[in-house]
Write a protein that holds these residues in place. Structure first.
Motif, PDB file in Angstrom:
ATOM      1  N   ALA A 167       0.838  -1.206   0.000  1.00 46.39           N
ATOM      2  CA  ALA A 167       0.000   0.000   0.000  1.00 46.39           C
ATOM      3  C   ALA A 167       0.869   1.251   0.000  1.00 46.39           C
ATOM      4  CB  ALA A 167      -0.931  -0.012   1.213  1.00 46.39           C
ATOM      5  N   GLY A 168       1.963   1.217   0.770  1.00 43.51           N
ATOM      6  CA  GLY A 168       2.882   2.349   0.780  1.00 43.51           C
ATOM      7  C   GLY A 168       3.535   2.567  -0.578  1.00 43.51           C
ATOM      8  N   MET A 169       3.875   1.484  -1.255  1.00 43.72           N
ATOM      9  CA  MET A 169       4.473   1.589  -2.592  1.00 43.72           C
ATOM     10  C   MET A 169       3.479   2.210  -3.572  1.00 43.72           C
ATOM     11  SD  MET A 169       6.504  -2.082  -2.678  1.00 43.72           S
ATOM     12  CE  MET A 169       7.531  -1.711  -4.110  1.00 43.72           C
ATOM     13  N   LEU A 170       2.213   1.826  -3.460  1.00 50.30           N
ATOM     14  CA  LEU A 170       1.186   2.408  -4.320  1.00 50.30           C
ATOM     15  C   LEU A 170       1.019   3.897  -4.046  1.00 50.30           C
ATOM     16  CD1 LEU A 170      -1.570  -0.378  -4.258  1.00 50.30           C
ATOM     17  CD2 LEU A 170       0.040   0.132  -6.099  1.00 50.30           C
ATOM     18  N   MET A 171       1.139   4.293  -2.769  1.00 51.75           N
ATOM     19  CA  MET A 171       1.025   5.707  -2.419  1.00 51.75           C
ATOM     20  C   MET A 171       2.154   6.517  -3.037  1.00 51.75           C
ATOM     21  SD  MET A 171      -0.129   5.249   1.573  1.00 51.75           S
ATOM     22  CE  MET A 171       0.007   6.987   1.988  1.00 51.75           C
ATOM     23  N   ALA A 172       3.370   5.944  -3.038  1.00 49.58           N
ATOM     24  CA  ALA A 172       4.511   6.639  -3.644  1.00 49.58           C
ATOM     25  C   ALA A 172       4.298   6.789  -5.153  1.00 49.58           C
ATOM     26  CB  ALA A 172       5.805   5.875  -3.369  1.00 49.58           C
ATOM     27  N   MET A 173       3.778   5.737  -5.794  1.00 49.71           N
ATOM     28  CA  MET A 173       3.498   5.818  -7.227  1.00 49.71           C
ATOM     29  C   MET A 173       2.401   6.837  -7.505  1.00 49.71           C
ATOM     30  SD  MET A 173       3.853   1.919  -8.724  1.00 49.71           S
ATOM     31  CE  MET A 173       2.935   1.046  -7.445  1.00 49.71           C
ATOM     32  N   GLN A 174       1.394   6.881  -6.631  1.00 48.31           N
ATOM     33  CA  GLN A 174       0.318   7.862  -6.796  1.00 48.31           C
ATOM     34  C   GLN A 174       0.865   9.288  -6.731  1.00 48.31           C
ATOM     35  OE1 GLN A 174      -2.228   8.428  -3.433  1.00 48.31           O
ATOM     36  NE2 GLN A 174      -3.940   9.192  -4.636  1.00 48.31           N
ATOM     37  N   THR A 175       1.780   9.536  -5.793  1.00 50.18           N
ATOM     38  CA  THR A 175       2.366  10.872  -5.654  1.00 50.18           C
ATOM     39  C   THR A 175       3.119  11.273  -6.913  1.00 50.18           C
ATOM     40  OG1 THR A 175       2.584  10.590  -3.249  1.00 50.18           O
ATOM     41  CG2 THR A 175       3.938  12.294  -4.293  1.00 50.18           C
ATOM     42  N   ALA A 176       3.923  10.350  -7.446  1.00 49.96           N
ATOM     43  CA  ALA A 176       4.693  10.639  -8.657  1.00 49.96           C
ATOM     44  C   ALA A 176       3.778  10.878  -9.854  1.00 49.96           C
ATOM     45  CB  ALA A 176       5.658   9.494  -8.947  1.00 49.96           C
ATOM     46  N   ILE A 177       2.754  10.038  -9.985  1.00 54.45           N
ATOM     47  CA  ILE A 177       1.827  10.164 -11.119  1.00 54.45           C
ATOM     48  C   ILE A 177       1.050  11.465 -11.041  1.00 54.45           C
ATOM     49  CG2 ILE A 177      -0.265   9.201 -12.158  1.00 54.45           C
ATOM     50  CD1 ILE A 177       0.827   6.416 -11.368  1.00 54.45           C
ATOM     51  N   ASN A 178       0.506  11.778  -9.844  1.00 57.07           N
ATOM     52  CA  ASN A 178      -0.263  13.009  -9.699  1.00 57.07           C
ATOM     53  C   ASN A 178       0.614  14.244  -9.868  1.00 57.07           C
ATOM     54  OD1 ASN A 178      -2.568  11.546  -9.263  1.00 57.07           O
ATOM     55  ND2 ASN A 178      -2.613  11.835  -7.055  1.00 57.07           N
ATOM     56  N   GLY A 179       1.888  14.127  -9.470  1.00 57.85           N
ATOM     57  CA  GLY A 179       2.800  15.249  -9.672  1.00 57.85           C
ATOM     58  C   GLY A 179       2.988  15.551 -11.147  1.00 57.85           C
ATOM     59  N   TYR A 180       3.157  14.487 -11.947  1.00 54.73           N
ATOM     60  CA  TYR A 180       3.316  14.680 -13.393  1.00 54.73           C
ATOM     61  C   TYR A 180       2.008  15.169 -14.024  1.00 54.73           C
ATOM     62  CZ  TYR A 180       4.497  13.767 -18.263  1.00 54.73           C
ATOM     63  OH  TYR A 180       4.740  13.910 -19.602  1.00 54.73           O
TER      64      TYR A 180
END
Length: 307
Positions: A167-180
């Motif tokens: 779940a934490g890994m998905l949150m990190a990916m979400q942050t990167a995706i939403n940032g872009y």
């Protein structure tokens, strides 16, 4: 912001107790956040829709942020009751750090490449060590607690712990995706709204597939003023996303991440120690406190030290 994340997990877990479904709890939380962001978009007069050209000219993973966020939030609601507030905070943080290092190492999701260094490696070791200490794996265990764990099954406990890291890994990916996404749309508010729209649609679909009883929302409404706070989880999540977008240009990504993680760690420990938000009490021990400190030093090492 970090304290808000820890609070959101506890709040949504309590809402789940009343509506009797983690999917319904997460769905309602996302819906509240979506309504909040919709109003914010209308007030700031930003367009709600995106063009077909924008969709076809951008990578398909750009739309996964909201989906990943829905999985992580729903998982946290389940994990809060299965492994407690502290583990539900600590283990996803470890997953976030691991995934953020991978994103930096390989430049995933259009992020600038930032290769692994000795400092990051040492920081990661400290984080893992802090997690082990904070979980109390080396503490003397109460015989009754051991019996309860055997009855529940160590295998299921391990499954939930591994899922917390995921779940934490998905949150990190979400942050990167939403940032872009925010960069391409030139608006973090609009990007947040789109992300939450995808999350809401995903959770509505999940609730329909699982035949969730939407009428159970009335059970939560019957709780009255005593549990007024069970309705604010989604707004807290939306504010976290917006505040991140506001603070990063002012004090930098590193400080925002580290200070938010510190607030999340401290407040989750307080929630568990004092049973805040009607959660189960699980007193802090010396080993857990040392583990949190070691973990925080590891986060500082990963984010700020270079050699």
């Amino acid at each position: 912001m970090g304290a808000g994340l820890a609070m959101q997990t506890a709040v949504n877990a309590k809402l789940r107790d009343f509506v009797l479904s983690p999917y319904l709890s997460s769905g309602f939380s996302f819906l509240m956040a979506w309504v909040f962001l919709l109003l914010l978009n209308l007030v700031t007069r930003q367009p709600l829709l995106i063009s077909g050209t924008f969709i076809t000219h951008n990578p398909s993973w750009l739309w996964l942020g909201g989906f990943f966020g829905a999985i992580a939030l729903t998982g946290n609601v389940v994990l809060f009751q299965k492994i407690g507030s502290l583990q539900t905070t600590v283990l996803p943080i470890m997953g976030q750090i691991i995934m953020s290092i991978l994103i930096d190492q390989f430049g995933l999701f259009q992020s600038p490449a930032n290769p692994l260094t000795w400092a990051k490696g040492i920081g990661l070791v400290l984080i893992v060590s802090g997690v082990i200490l904070s979980l109390g794996l080396f503490e003397p265990r109460d015989p009754l607690l051991k019996a309860a764990e055997r009855h529940a099954g160590k295998g299921s406990q391990l499954f939930y712990q591994l899922f917390a890291i995921l779940a934490g890994m998905l949150m990190a990916m979400q942050t990167a995706i939403n940032g872009y996404l925010g960069t391409t749309l030139h608006s973090p508010i609009r990007a947040s709204f789109i992300s939450f729209t995808i999350g809401v649609l995903s959770l509505i679909l999940v609730n329909l597939i699982t035949h969730a009883h939407f009428s159970n929302i009335r059970l939560a409404l019957k709780q009255g003023p005593r549990y007024w706070w069970i309705w604010i989880g989604g707004i807290i999540g939306a504010l976290y996303v917006l505040c991140s977008s506001w603070l990063v240009p002012l004090i930098g990504t590193g400080q925002v991440v580290v200070l938010a993680l510190f607030g999340q760690l401290v407040f989750s420990a307080l929630v568990e120690n004092f049973g805040l938000f009607a959660s189960q009490v699980n007193r802090m021990t010396r080993a857990k406190i040392i583990g949190l400190v070691v973990m925080f030093v590891g986060v500082l090492t990963v984010k700020f030290i270079t050699f």
